[in-house]
Design a protein around this motif. Sequence first.
Motif, mmCIF file in Angstrom:
data_model
loop_
_atom_site.group_PDB
_atom_site.id
_atom_site.type_symbol
_atom_site.label_atom_id
_atom_site.label_comp_id
_atom_site.label_asym_id
_atom_site.label_seq_id
_atom_site.Cartn_x
_atom_site.Cartn_y
_atom_site.Cartn_z
ATOM 1 N N THR A 162 0.821 -1.217 0.000
ATOM 2 C CA THR A 162 0.000 0.000 0.000
ATOM 3 C C THR A 162 0.853 1.265 0.000
ATOM 4 O OG1 THR A 162 -0.144 0.087 2.426
ATOM 5 C CG2 THR A 162 -1.847 -1.163 1.267
ATOM 6 N N CYS A 163 2.129 1.133 0.382
ATOM 7 C CA CYS A 163 3.007 2.305 0.464
ATOM 8 C C CYS A 163 3.996 2.397 -0.691
ATOM 9 C CB CYS A 163 3.802 2.263 1.773
ATOM 10 S SG CYS A 163 2.799 2.250 3.260
ATOM 11 N N SER A 164 4.235 1.286 -1.377
ATOM 12 C CA SER A 164 5.311 1.253 -2.364
ATOM 13 C C SER A 164 5.078 2.226 -3.520
ATOM 14 C CB SER A 164 5.482 -0.172 -2.906
ATOM 15 O OG SER A 164 4.271 -0.625 -3.504
ATOM 16 N N ALA A 165 3.823 2.328 -3.987
ATOM 17 C CA ALA A 165 3.543 3.225 -5.107
ATOM 18 C C ALA A 165 3.801 4.673 -4.720
ATOM 19 C CB ALA A 165 2.093 3.046 -5.558
ATOM 20 N N HIS A 166 3.331 5.063 -3.553
ATOM 21 C CA HIS A 166 3.529 6.436 -3.088
ATOM 22 C C HIS A 166 5.009 6.736 -2.896
ATOM 23 C CE1 HIS A 166 3.832 9.472 0.265
ATOM 24 N NE2 HIS A 166 3.159 10.135 -0.639
ATOM 25 N N LEU A 167 5.740 5.798 -2.320
ATOM 26 C CA LEU A 167 7.166 6.002 -2.077
ATOM 27 C C LEU A 167 7.924 6.144 -3.390
ATOM 28 C CD1 LEU A 167 9.074 6.249 0.308
ATOM 29 C CD2 LEU A 167 9.461 3.789 0.201
ATOM 30 N N THR A 168 7.545 5.377 -4.405
ATOM 31 C CA THR A 168 8.172 5.482 -5.724
ATOM 32 C C THR A 168 7.945 6.863 -6.328
ATOM 33 O OG1 THR A 168 7.808 3.102 -6.106
ATOM 34 C CG2 THR A 168 8.291 4.476 -8.038
ATOM 35 N N SER A 169 6.720 7.372 -6.232
ATOM 36 C CA SER A 169 6.409 8.700 -6.752
ATOM 37 C C SER A 169 7.187 9.788 -6.020
ATOM 38 C CB SER A 169 4.904 8.975 -6.635
ATOM 39 O OG SER A 169 4.166 8.097 -7.452
ATOM 40 N N VAL A 170 7.333 9.638 -4.710
ATOM 41 C CA VAL A 170 8.082 10.614 -3.908
ATOM 42 C C VAL A 170 9.531 10.690 -4.374
ATOM 43 C CG1 VAL A 170 9.027 11.067 -1.605
ATOM 44 C CG2 VAL A 170 6.613 10.496 -1.866
ATOM 45 N N LEU A 171 10.144 9.542 -4.645
ATOM 46 C CA LEU A 171 11.527 9.518 -5.102
ATOM 47 C C LEU A 171 11.664 10.196 -6.469
ATOM 48 C CD1 LEU A 171 12.555 5.889 -4.057
ATOM 49 C CD2 LEU A 171 13.178 8.037 -2.934
ATOM 50 N N PHE A 172 10.713 9.959 -7.374
ATOM 51 C CA PHE A 172 10.723 10.610 -8.685
ATOM 52 C C PHE A 172 10.548 12.123 -8.548
ATOM 53 C CE2 PHE A 172 9.641 6.441 -10.722
ATOM 54 C CZ PHE A 172 10.697 6.431 -11.618
ATOM 55 N N PHE A 173 9.825 12.557 -7.519
ATOM 56 C CA PHE A 173 9.583 13.990 -7.340
ATOM 57 C C PHE A 173 10.793 14.703 -6.750
ATOM 58 C CE2 PHE A 173 8.351 17.383 -4.345
ATOM 59 C CZ PHE A 173 7.855 18.311 -5.243
#
Length: 312
Positions: free
Chosen positions: A240-251
Motif C-alpha cells: 500500500t506504500c510502495s507506489a507512493h514512495l516510488t512517486s516521492v523519489l521521482f519527485f
Amino acid sequence: MKTGNSTPVTEFVLLGISNTEGLETMMFVLFLIFYIFTLLGNLIIFLTILASSNLHTPMYFFLGNLSVFDIFFPSVNSPKMMVFLLGQSRTISYQGCASQVFFYHFLGCTECFLYTVMAYDRFVAICHPMRYTVIMSHRVCTGLTVGTWLGGCVHGCILTYLIFRLPYCGPNEVDSFFCDIPVVLPLACADTSLAQMVSLTNVGVVSLTCFLLVLTSYTRIVSSILKINSSEGRRRAFSTCSAHLTSVLFFYGPVILVYLRPTSSPWLDAVVQVLNNVVTPCLNPLIYSLRNKDVKLALMKVLVQIVHPSGV
C-alpha cells in the motif's frame, strides 16, 4: 547592473534544449506521445476513482487530486515546448513567462504538500488503523486538500513577485525550453541577491520540511510493519506504500538536482526538467495502477461497463 536608458523587455526568447539541433522532429513526436499518455492516463485514473464507490476513501481521494495535478503540471510548459519544436516562434511574452513561473511553482509546491499529506494518510492507516476513519474524516481530508492547493498558490505568488518585480531591460534569451527562476533571474538588470536568497530559501525550506515529514512518516510506518507477525500482513502493508514512495523519489530527485545544487549546469538542468515535466507525470498512472490491486479491479470494471453498458 544599472538600467540606463535600456528598453524594458516585453518578451523572452526560449533557446530550448542545448545540443539537440536536428532532433526537433523526433523530440516533438516523443514529447507528444508522453503528453497524450499523461493526459489520458491521469484522466482515466481520476474518472475511475470518481466512478468507483469502493475507491471513495481518503487514500484514493488524495490520489485523485494527484491525477488532477498531473494533468495540469505538464500543461504549463509542454504545449509551448512542442510549438517551437515544430519550428514555430520561440518567443514568449513577458506576461506568459511570469505565468509559467507562477504555475510551475504553484503546482510544484502543491505536489510537494500533497505527497506529504499522502504519507500522513498512510501513517495513520498503518500505525493507527482502528482510528483511521475518525482521524481521516471527510472534513479533515477536504481541509488538507484545500490547504495543499492554497499553500502552493501562496508559494507561487511569493516567488513570482520576487522575480518579476525586478527590471528586465537587457538580454532576453532564456537558456531553457520554459521560464523558471534559475534561467530568468540572471537576465534581470538589477541586484538579484535578495531574490536569489529568498527563492532558494523558500524552495529549500518547503522541500526539506516536506521531505522530513515524509521521512518521519515512513520511519514510523516501517517500524509498525516490522511488528506485524504474519508475512502476508507485512507484504500487504508494504504494497500500500510502495507506489507512493516510488512517486516521492521521482519527485524529490529533480528538485534536489535543479534547485538545491551549489552550481548550475544548463544541460543537466534541461535533462532533469524534461524528466520532471514530461516523463514523471506520465509514470504516476502506471505506478498507481500496475501496483494497486484495487485500482486495477476498479479500472477493469469501469472498462467493462463502457464496452458492455447493457450488461450492467
